[in-house]
Structures are given as C-alpha cells and as structure tokens.
Design a protein around this motif. Structure first.
Motif, PDB file in Angstrom:
ATOM      1  N   ALA A 142      -3.730   3.413   0.655  1.00 23.95           N
ATOM      2  CA  ALA A 142      -3.375   2.395  -0.235  1.00 23.95           C
ATOM      3  C   ALA A 142      -4.062   1.215   0.190  1.00 23.95           C
ATOM      4  O   ALA A 142      -4.944   0.444  -0.413  1.00 23.95           O
ATOM      5  CB  ALA A 142      -2.101   2.111  -0.523  1.00 23.95           C
ATOM      6  N   LYS A 143      -4.123   1.015   1.376  1.00 25.40           N
ATOM      7  CA  LYS A 143      -4.613  -0.164   2.219  1.00 25.40           C
ATOM      8  C   LYS A 143      -6.281  -0.010   2.188  1.00 25.40           C
ATOM      9  O   LYS A 143      -7.152  -0.971   2.004  1.00 25.40           O
ATOM     10  CB  LYS A 143      -4.121  -0.550   3.712  1.00 25.40           C
ATOM     11  N   GLN A 144      -6.710   1.297   2.214  1.00 19.63           N
ATOM     12  CA  GLN A 144      -8.149   1.641   2.176  1.00 19.63           C
ATOM     13  C   GLN A 144      -8.917   1.205   0.729  1.00 19.63           C
ATOM     14  O   GLN A 144      -9.730   0.768   0.403  1.00 19.63           O
ATOM     15  CB  GLN A 144      -8.366   3.013   2.423  1.00 19.63           C
ATOM     16  N   ALA A 145      -7.675   1.882  -0.413  1.00 17.76           N
ATOM     17  CA  ALA A 145      -8.092   1.392  -1.634  1.00 17.76           C
ATOM     18  C   ALA A 145      -7.938  -0.285  -2.188  1.00 17.76           C
ATOM     19  O   ALA A 145      -8.827  -0.573  -2.881  1.00 17.76           O
ATOM     20  CB  ALA A 145      -7.284   2.273  -2.686  1.00 17.76           C
ATOM     21  N   GLU A 146      -7.341  -0.793  -1.464  1.00 20.03           N
ATOM     22  CA  GLU A 146      -6.953  -2.309  -1.478  1.00 20.03           C
ATOM     23  C   GLU A 146      -6.253  -2.653  -3.073  1.00 20.03           C
ATOM     24  O   GLU A 146      -6.140  -3.919  -3.060  1.00 20.03           O
ATOM     25  CB  GLU A 146      -8.211  -3.131  -1.275  1.00 20.03           C
ATOM     26  N   GLU A 147      -6.152  -1.724  -3.823  1.00 23.59           N
ATOM     27  CA  GLU A 147      -5.701  -2.290  -5.032  1.00 23.59           C
ATOM     28  C   GLU A 147      -4.379  -1.379  -5.305  1.00 23.59           C
ATOM     29  O   GLU A 147      -4.245  -0.292  -4.547  1.00 23.59           O
ATOM     30  CB  GLU A 147      -6.541  -1.799  -6.014  1.00 23.59           C
ATOM     31  N   GLY A 148      -3.395  -1.849  -6.035  1.00 21.77           N
ATOM     32  CA  GLY A 148      -2.215  -1.277  -6.065  1.00 21.77           C
ATOM     33  C   GLY A 148      -1.291  -1.012  -4.993  1.00 21.77           C
ATOM     34  O   GLY A 148      -0.572  -0.236  -4.776  1.00 21.77           O
ATOM     35  N   ASN A 149      -1.459  -1.884  -3.970  1.00 21.75           N
ATOM     36  CA  ASN A 149      -0.891  -1.884  -2.787  1.00 21.75           C
ATOM     37  C   ASN A 149       0.466  -2.597  -2.713  1.00 21.75           C
ATOM     38  O   ASN A 149       0.654  -3.360  -1.791  1.00 21.75           O
ATOM     39  CB  ASN A 149      -1.715  -2.198  -1.387  1.00 21.75           C
ATOM     40  N   THR A 150       1.298  -2.395  -3.678  1.00 24.79           N
ATOM     41  CA  THR A 150       2.610  -2.887  -3.952  1.00 24.79           C
ATOM     42  C   THR A 150       3.597  -1.762  -3.535  1.00 24.79           C
ATOM     43  O   THR A 150       3.593  -0.764  -3.533  1.00 24.79           O
ATOM     44  CB  THR A 150       2.815  -3.352  -5.404  1.00 24.79           C
ATOM     45  N   ALA A 151       4.947  -2.343  -3.523  1.00 23.36           N
ATOM     46  CA  ALA A 151       6.059  -1.456  -2.820  1.00 23.36           C
ATOM     47  C   ALA A 151       6.161  -0.430  -4.001  1.00 23.36           C
ATOM     48  O   ALA A 151       6.405   0.772  -3.614  1.00 23.36           O
ATOM     49  CB  ALA A 151       7.309  -2.399  -2.930  1.00 23.36           C
ATOM     50  N   ASN A 152       6.039  -0.385  -5.031  1.00 25.53           N
ATOM     51  CA  ASN A 152       6.410   0.564  -6.149  1.00 25.53           C
ATOM     52  C   ASN A 152       5.333   1.588  -6.289  1.00 25.53           C
ATOM     53  O   ASN A 152       5.238   2.233  -7.200  1.00 25.53           O
ATOM     54  CB  ASN A 152       7.012   0.145  -7.468  1.00 25.53           C
ATOM     55  N   ASN A 153       4.179   0.981  -5.768  1.00 25.08           N
ATOM     56  CA  ASN A 153       2.770   2.004  -5.939  1.00 25.08           C
ATOM     57  C   ASN A 153       2.528   2.733  -4.617  1.00 25.08           C
ATOM     58  O   ASN A 153       1.626   3.167  -4.340  1.00 25.08           O
ATOM     59  CB  ASN A 153       1.699   1.207  -6.503  1.00 25.08           C
TER      60      ASN A 153
END
Length: 692
Positions: A142-153
C-alpha cells in the motif's frame, strides 16, 4: 494472471506401441492393459501414495511460490508431478525390496492419484494469491501505491487468518463442477490437453516399453536435480549483501545491467524456459525490449513535465505508475479478449452438440463409421461411470460449504458483508463451468480474469471509504479459488478417464491435495518467504512479487478511478489495451485461415510481465529455449522424451535449495562472500580510497 497449461496432447487412440511383426495385430492401449486387473477405487488410494503426495506437494508449493514471487510465470506441472510420483514410488518399493518386504504392485491408477494430489496442492499455492491479491492488502504494498493507505484498506498478514480463509473458500469449486463431469468428458468430449498428455505419460510408464523410457527419464531428472541443487548451494556463498553474486552478473555490461538486461544464472528459469512454448519466451523478450529498452528511457526524459521530479521511484504517481498500469492494460486486454472468445466458443460448441444430438435422434436407425465406438472408449466409459458421485452429494456439499463461508469470511474481512459473498457464490458455478469448458477447449485457465472481474464489481460496490480495496481483493480470492479448482479437477477427471482411474478416487485425492495446499501454502509463504526475506514485495529485491502491486492497482482503479495517475498514463495504457486485443484478434484470424504465421504473433499476457520486472529472467528463459531448440535439431524424438525431465530436474533442484536458504536466513546465517561488479572508474576510486 492466467496460466497457460501447455501439454503435449494427442488423439484418444493411445500411445504407439512400436512396429509389429507381419500379420500381428497392433493393440490399442487398453487392449495392452486388458489382462491387468483394475483395482477398486478404495485400493487406488494407498497410504504410500498419500505420503509421497505430501512430500511432493511441499516441494511443488515451494516451486510455485518462488515462481509467483519472482515473475508469476508458472509452467504446466502435471507432467513433472506424474514423473516424480513414478520415481518416488519406485524408490519406495525398491528400498523395501532390499529388506525383503513385498510391496503392492504400483498401478497407473495410483500414479494418477499422486499426480492429482500434487497438482491440486500446488494449484492452491497459485489460487490462494499470496503473491498477488493477498500481498496487495499489506501496508508494505500500500505504501508503494501511495493511494488507499488507510486502516480499512490495509490488512496485515498472519498465519491464522490466512489458513482459515483459504480453507473456507478452496473446496467449493470442487463441488460446483463434479455433477458436470459426464457432460464435459463423455458428452462434449473435451480434450483437456494437459490432462491428456499426463495420462499418456502415465500409461507409457506402466507398459513394458514405457518402463524402459521412464527409467532413463528418471535417471536424467535426478542428474539435473542434483546439479541444480548444488549450483544453488554454490551461488549462495557469494551473496553476502544486496546486488552480490551470480544473480547480479552484468552479462551485457553495466549499462544493460542498469536496464535489467543480464543473465542471472537461475536454473529455475532456464528450466521454465525449456518447458514454455518458444513464442511465450520470445513475447517476453519483445516486451522487455519495448519497455526497458525504448519506453521507460523516453518517459524518464519527461520527469518534471508528466510527473513530479521529486517523487519516489516506487510511486504510482510517477514512473512506477506507467510500468504498473501499462502492464495491467496488456493483461486486461488479453484477458478480456480470451474471456469473450472462450465464452463464445463455449456457447457455440454447446449449441452445436445439442443440435447434433437432435439430428442423431431424428436419423435414428442409420449408422456410419463415426458412430463406431472403439474398444478403448467402451472400456474407459465403463470405468468412468462405474463409481458415481451423486448430484445430491455435490449440491449439498456446495450449499453447506457456501453457508459456512458466508458466515465466517466477514469475520476475517470486515469490509465484506454476507450478501457480497452470497452474490459471488450464486454466479461462481456458472463462471466455473465456463472456465472448465474453455480450459477443455484451449488448455487456457482464465481464473485470474474472473478474479479481476470480482475486484471491479465488489470494490465499486463497497467503495474506497468503506474498505473497497481490501473487499475487492478478498472477493478476487474467493472467485479465483472456485473457478481455478474447478478447471483443475476437470483436467484430472480427463487424466483419470484415460488411465481408468475411478472418479471417486480422483475426487478424494483432489480433496486431500486441496487440504494439503491449504495448510502447506500459507506455511511456505509466511515462514520461508515473508518472514525470511524482509524486502519481499519491494522492487529490486530477490522476490519483488510484482503482482501484489498490480492487483492493488486494479483494486484502486475499481474504487477510486484514474484521476491519480500521472499525465498521459491513461492514454498510453489505453493504446496498449487496444494493442493486446489487436494482437489476439490477428492471431485468431490467422489461425482460422490456416496461416502458419499465427505462430509468430506474440502473447500480450507474456509481453506484460517484463514491463514491470525487466528482462533478466527473460534472458534465462530464452537460454532454456535455445537449449531445447538445439536438442530438437539434434534429435527431435529424444528431445520430446527428455527435455521435460531435464527441465523438471533443474526447476525442482533449484527450488529445493530455497528451503535450506530460507532456514539459514531465519537463523541469521549469512554467506561469507560478496561478489560484486564495478565500473573501471568506480573501481579506481575504491582503490584510491583504500590506499589512502
């Protein structure tokens, strides 16, 4: 990604038995075996077959997991499973014979049971998604994608829920397709090329002529297995740090090495290249040249114009976005085309078969040579229909397992509601049938394509704010598990049909193999890869697991849209999406017009892989193709017999070395040496620094 299960197919008349004396009748395969008693289905399931299946299942899980975590290219392992099953049982009986212990005769049915178990187990290593949708849920990806890096994702991995999830979803596909086995195998007479090829191999092992061939094949396999294992052990001594050892050898110079063009001395991928069709390896080579040789250098010059100059190299908003989404476009274009074509062919052949049946009923009383049923077909049909699996049992099993899954899965993935899973289970049997039918026609499983459809459908339904990324990826896993295991089971039913193996023994061995895979796959991934290699899933690591980021990218598109992509990324991706469809359409036209040029049309799916990873593994695979090509020029018949054995030995030996290597890594035992290559200028600076 869809896996191409290529097998050396043939007709249904059996293997050749050699030239006969004048006046002597040539016997078909079942006439040769007629005097041998076919064991009852309970006798086909032996303790030794389960023990051997467990050992080989563990080895094959390692192989599939390693391939998944590096490039995602997985060759057909059916033949290797049949070959190794034969080898281990022969070793078993030989060792016991040395101590004066008599063993039960080793039959082709028992060989088929082992093959079924092992392929079912390794199939879970693919469909369970530890290198794709499961890894795509992690915070690291998720950090590599940088998007949607939230707890529920985001969902962090743990052994408990991974084993629980795969146990909940992996068995439904078996029950969904069992009632259709007679229709698929006897009525529609689908070929299932990999299953057919494996059956011919097993039949050849257990005939007097085939036994001699098998002995030489096994000797060859063991020789290359040993050489590959020792080569992996030797290489380990020179890998004390990153970018060390033979895997970082700048074969074509340091500039080419920086563009990921080099030979990394991987016995695994040389072996894979020997098994894969030439066009697949050449397609990947062309993809590597187009992307890393032409496109990415051009896009690098647009830094600061098309995307921010201060972005990290791993950001999907920058250069990484082009690499990931162009690869996705090629994969989706190829998958969508084959989905539509296979679906169309499925309905066409079904309608044609029904019309043919009506025509036969109208003209009842007439006969032709085509209506004559061979001795082999009669005998195979008799044994295939002998041990029935009731419709009530199959439907009841599917419903019970679906209810358990609908209740339990939302406790693992809170982003999914029960009605999301219910909808998947309503449509899944239809898609499982389509995938199994299409696999029977073309040997092509579209499990990952159906999984991507589930990502888009469920991800959009749930939405980004409510955890649509994780929900879409979990839905992908549920759908993939059903359609993948369904097509695998039908392949094995075809193998069983051609070896007179009972459908009941096939089903039970598939269930046992699936259970093995549900336990072994999470253990192998979590303990020997995820924990042993902290950089797993990161670009440039030994195990980059490219599909983790690709599947998360697909989930992001499904929930968020394309607004976050860098400039012109969507346009370039659309162009390559169209190119993928155009290449597939051109190939179909050439096939239908009987043009030989269809063999030279590249596969978009294969082209897509090096767009993200580079060309280093492609060089290995092309070396494997070259070895096979030279072997075939020298002696085509011998190459057909021994290339699979050589390739299987190389793959198994190198992959088996991964087990002690992972254990050493877990114990913090590091290699003693680092072999690294520097340019002349850098080397001079190092010498100056050391001398000063």
């Amino acid at each position: 990604m869809a896996t191409r299960r290529s097998g050396r197919g043939g007709g249904d008349d059996g293997i050749e038995t050699g030239k006969l004396r004048d006046g002597e009748k040539e016997l078909s395969i079942e006439e040769i075996f007629e005097q041998k008693e076919v064991p009852a289905w309970t006798d086909q399931l032996t303790v030794r077959s389960m023990v051997v299946s467990l050992a080989l299942g563990f080895l094959f899980c390692f192989i599939v997991m390693k391939l998944n975590l590096t490039t995602g290219i997985i060759p057909s392992l059916n033949v290797a499973a049949g070959l190794l099953g034969f080898f281990f049982i022969k070793v078993w009986t030989t060792v016991l014979g040395k101590f004066g212990i008599q063993s039960k005769p080793f039959t082709r049915q028992e060989n088929t049971v082992i093959q079924t178990c092992v392929v079912a187990s390794s199939g879970i290593a693919f469909s369970s998604g530890y290198a794709s949708y499961i890894l795509g849920m992690t915070e690291k990806v998720a950090k590599q994608a940088e998007e949607g890096n939230t707890a529920n994702n985001v969902k962090e991995l743990s052994l408990g829920w991974m084993i629980g999830f795969v146990l909940l979803v992996s068995f439904l596909g078996l029950f969904s397709i069992v009632p259709l086995r007679k229709i698929m195998i006897l009525d529609y007479k689908l070929t299932y090329p990999s299953g057919t090829a494996t059956a011919y191999l097993i039949n050849s092992f257990h005939t007097p002529k085939g036994a001699l061939i098998a002995k030489e094949q096994i000797k060859c396999l063991f020789k290359w297995f040993s050489a590959s294992f020792l080569w992996g052990f030797f290489q380990w001594f020179y890998t004390a740090s990153d970018d060390c050892g033979f895997t970082s050898f700048p074969t074509f110079g340091l500039e080419a090495y920086a563009r990921k063009f080099y030979f990394d001395f991987s016995a695994t991928y040389v072996g894979v290249g020997m098994i894969c069709p030439y066009i697949i390896n050449l397609s990947m080579l062309s993809g590597a040249v187009i992307s890393w040789g032409i496109m990415w250098p051009i896009i690098e010059t647009k830094k600061g114009l098309w995307y921010g100059a201060d972005l990290k190299s791993s950001s999907l908003r920058g250069e990484q976005g082009y690499k990931v989404f162009v690869a996705i476009a090629l994969i989706l274009g190829d998958g969508l085309y084959h989905f539509i074509v296979v679906l169309s062919k499925t309905f066409y052949f079904m309608a044609k078969t029904l019309l043919k049946k009506d025509s036969v009923q109208v003209t009842e009383g007439t006969s032709s040579d085509d209506d004559i049923v061979s001795f082999d077909d009669k005998r195979r049909t008799e044994f295939f229909l002998k041990d029935q699996i009731s419709m009530k049992f199959a439907m009841g099993g599917y419903i019970v397992l679906a209810i358990i899954s609908i209740i339990a899965v939302p406790f693992i993935f809170t982003q999914l509601e029960w009605y999301h899973i219910l909808c998947i289970y309503i449509f899944a049997p239809i898609l499982a049938f389509c995938n199994s039918y299409g696999c029977g026609l073309s040997d092509w499983s579209l499990a990952s394509t159906y999984g991507k459809l589930a990502i888009f459908a469920i991800g959009a339904w749930v939405g980004m704010d409510h955890g649509g990324v994780v929900a879409g990826l979990a839905a992908c896993g549920i759908m993939m598990s059903i359609v993948s295991t369904a097509s695998d089971l039908m392949q094995d039913f075809k193998t069983g049909y051609l070896t007179l193996s009972s459908p009941r023994s096939m089903f039970i061995s598939q269930v046992f193999g699936t259970f093995m895979g549900c336990i072994l796959s999470p253990l192998v991934f979590y303990l020997f890869f995820y924990k042993a290699f902290p950089t797993l899933g990161e670009e440039g690591s030994s195990y980059p697991a490219p599909y983790g980021l690709i599947y998360r990218g697909i989930a992001l598109i499904g929930t968020e849209g394309t607004s976050a992509l860098p400039e012109n990324c969507l346009l370039i991706s659309a162009v390559f999406f169209a190119v993928a469809i155009a290449l597939d359409a051109l190939k179909e036209v050439l096939v239908q017009t009987n043009s030989k040029w269809h063999k030279f049309i590249p596969s978009p799916m294969a082209m897509a892989i090096p767009f993200f990873l580079g060309g280093y593994f492609v060089i290995d695979m092309c070396v494997g193709s070259l070895i096979r090509f030279v072997y075939e020029l020298k002696n085509k018949a011998e190459a057909d017999l021994f290339v699979p054995a050589v390739a299987s030995g190389m793959i198994c030996g190198d992959s088996l070395w991964g087990l002690p290597a992972a254990v050493l890594s877990l114990l913090n035992v590091k290699p003693p040496l680092c072999m690294k290559f520097l340019s002349r200028g850098v080397n001079d600076k190092v010498d100056t620094f050391l001398s000063g």
